[in-house]
Design an enzyme around this catalytic site. Structure first.
Site, PDB file in Angstrom:
ATOM      1  CD  GLU A 170      -6.800 -10.237 -14.803  1.00  0.00           C
ATOM      2  OE1 GLU A 170      -6.797 -10.351 -13.554  1.00  0.00           O
ATOM      3  OE2 GLU A 170      -6.231  -9.310 -15.401  1.00  0.00           O
TER       4      GLU A 170
ATOM      5  NE  ARG B   6     -12.413  -4.499  -2.708  1.00  0.00           N
ATOM      6  CZ  ARG B   6     -11.380  -5.295  -2.948  1.00  0.00           C
ATOM      7  NH1 ARG B   6     -10.991  -6.167  -2.041  1.00  0.00           N
ATOM      8  NH2 ARG B   6     -10.725  -5.216  -4.092  1.00  0.00           N
TER       9      ARG B   6
ATOM     10  CG  ASP C 256      -4.901   1.311  -7.172  1.00  0.00           C
ATOM     11  OD1 ASP C 256      -4.026   1.085  -8.033  1.00  0.00           O
ATOM     12  OD2 ASP C 256      -5.934   0.623  -7.048  1.00  0.00           O
TER      13      ASP C 256
ATOM     14  CB  SER D 114       8.670  31.155  35.262  1.00  0.00           C
ATOM     15  OG  SER D 114       9.892  30.473  35.099  1.00  0.00           O
TER      16      SER D 114
ATOM     17  CB  THR E 101      -6.928  -2.493 -16.954  1.00  0.00           C
ATOM     18  OG1 THR E 101      -6.959  -3.857 -17.432  1.00  0.00           O
ATOM     19  CG2 THR E 101      -7.041  -2.508 -15.438  1.00  0.00           C
TER      20      THR E 101
ATOM     21  NE  ARG F  55       6.098  40.544  40.228  1.00  0.00           N
ATOM     22  CZ  ARG F  55       7.284  39.996  40.031  1.00  0.00           C
ATOM     23  NH1 ARG F  55       7.466  39.159  39.034  1.00  0.00           N
ATOM     24  NH2 ARG F  55       8.299  40.292  40.827  1.00  0.00           N
TER      25      ARG F  55
ATOM     26  CG  ASN G 146      16.395  31.073  29.676  1.00  0.00           C
ATOM     27  OD1 ASN G 146      16.941  29.980  29.538  1.00  0.00           O
ATOM     28  ND2 ASN G 146      15.429  31.264  30.559  1.00  0.00           N
TER      29      ASN G 146
ATOM     30  CG  LEU H 222      -4.692   2.617 -15.981  1.00  0.00           C
ATOM     31  CD1 LEU H 222      -5.086   1.154 -16.183  1.00  0.00           C
ATOM     32  CD2 LEU H 222      -5.153   3.464 -17.151  1.00  0.00           C
TER      33      LEU H 222
END
Length: 453
Positions: free
Chosen positions: A158, A18, A108, A391, A84, A426, A363, A11
């Site tokens: 209920e 909510r 749910d 680096s 239900t 560089r 590395n 279901l």
């Protein structure tokens, strides 16, 4: 009763008002998977069964999701939200067998265990005409109460319809129900909406069944297994319960959590033995962690494989498509994405490696990045085994660094580098002796003159 015929009715037509959400309630996630996905996993694989999903009008997103997991699932539309019992009636046309069992559960209720549903079905086949799932509630407010006589279930009342005496009962109805298929039509025909809600209650099956001489019994499970979700607070509570369950399973399997309550797992997180996980680690869906690996604090992993003895973090982000090899290291503030980090490779800190291969034993120095995106397309970087990347290097993809190659720190590499070669890319360093002292003297003089000193 020996028939293995089974129809599972899930279901999932509730609007979930909510939740205050545009997303259908049953699609809100628990442990990285929609609630409905947990229910389908528990109920959809039961032996010999077919699955019918009950949805409301306009809930194609729910049907479409269900079909991604169970392509053969049948879809029933509950045109109006009349309870239900009405939801089960809308699915009854898909029950094509008069023997076997019809199992009803809820989209749910994501914490229901498969073994619990199996137990209900088996008892219904072998012992009782109707089997309901019950639990002892710490606070029974709002739940339907199970009225019993010894081991026999007489009826379910209920909460809104219960007397004061009935409201004192702590044995409550958890939602799932198994019914022998041959009784389904007659029980549905007896349902009325003569109650406080003006709805057709599935729970009335018990009283009608008893009146017809049917045997009704209850299977009892822990309250935490039957948590429903009707609000955001319920969603958070269900998430907490699921996390506790997943952590307990992982620790039973040989995982050490340094602070279990701070680790978040997904429904499919997989661990080998002797894995150690630090504080505040998140495993999003799709993670497989091999034996002996260490995941240090504040790391986030998603869609990734981590090899035996590998070390991740702290503060690492391992994104989808990453494969971290045996005894490899991905250290602090390193991000990987769609990257194969081979055995023994090291990326110790402050790097981004995306759309790349890092060969065994290579590395990668601090601050290295693979420049994999030009604004439109992604390109691949291949770093060979044993290579050393200095680096603060930028590798502009597509580019290949050969086995054993060495890149000077601060290089911007735009061309392939051969095996065992040194590459330095560089700007040329220029030095002017005394320039800094002259610059300071000049500017200090201007400052004094402007101030009038």
């Amino acid at each position: 009763m020996t028939s293995k015929a089974l129809t599972t009715i899930i279901l999932a037509a509730g609007k979930g008002t909510r939740m205050k959400s545009r997303l259908p309630k049953v699609l809100h996630p628990i442990a990285g998977r929609p609630m409905l996905g947990h229910v389908l996993a528990a109920a959809g694989a039961l032996e010999g069964g077919e699955t019918v999903l009950v949805v409301g009008p306009g809930m194609e997103a729910v049907s479409d999701y269900a079909h991604t997991l169970l392509p053969g699932a049948k879809i029933a539309i509950q045109e109006q939200q009349l309870g239900t019992g009405d939801a089960v009636r809308s699915a009854s046309a898909h029950v094509t067998h008069d023997d076997g069992v019809v199992l009803v559960t809820f989209g749910d209720a994501p914490l229901v265990r498969r073994e619990t549903l199996v137990g209900m079905v088996e008892r219904c086949r072998d012992e009782s005409d109707i089997v309901i799932l019950g639990f002892e509630a710490a606070d029974p407010m709002g739940y339907g109460r199970i009225v019993t006589d010894g081991d026999k279930v007489l009826r379910i009342v209920e909460h809104k319809d219960a007397s004061e005496q009935e409201r004192a009962i702590r044995l409550c109805f958890g939602g799932p129900m198994a019914v022998r298929a041959g009784h389904l039509s007659s029980l549905l025909a007896k349902l009325t909406s003569n109650n406080a809600q003006g709805e057709f209650y599935l729970t009335d099956f018990v009283a009608h069944g008893r009146a017809a001489g049917l045997d009704c019994s209850a299977l009892i499970c822990p309250e935490s297994d039957i948590q429903g979700v009707n609000s955001r607070a319920d969603l958070a509570a269900a998430e907490a319960s699921m996390q506790s369950r997943l952590r307990a399973d992982a620790m039973t399997g040989g995982v050490t959590f340094l602070d279990p309550d701070t680790v978040y797992l997904s429904f499919d997180t997989s661990f080998g033995e002797d894995v150690t996980v630090g504080q505040n680690v998140v495993f999003a869906p799709g993670c497989r962690i091999a034996s002996g690996a260490t995941i240090k604090a504040f790391s986030h992993l998603e869609g990734a494989e981590v090899g035996e003895g590998a070390e991740i973090g702290p503060f690492a982000r391992i994104r989808p498509g990453s494969s971290i090899g045996r005894k490899a290291k991905v250290g602090n503030f390193v991000e990987t994405k769609k990257a194969k980090i081979e055995d023994g490779a090291k990326i110790s800190h402050l790097s981004y490696i995306g759309d790349a291969r890092v060969g065994a034993g290579a590395n990668i120095g601090a601050g290295t990045i693979t420049c994999n995106y030009d604004g439109y397309n992604k390109f691949f970087t291949d770093i060979g085994a044993g290579a050393f990347v200095g680096s603060n290097s930028s590798l502009v993809a597509p580019v290949k660094i050969g086995d054993g190659a060495y890149l000077g720190s601060g290089s911007v590499v735009t061309k392939d580098v051969g095996a065992d070669a040194l590459a330095v890319a560089r700007g040329k360093q220029i030095e002017k002796p005394g320039w800094a002292a002259a610059f300071r003297a000049k500017n200090e003089g201007i400052k004094k003159a402007s101030s009038g000193d």
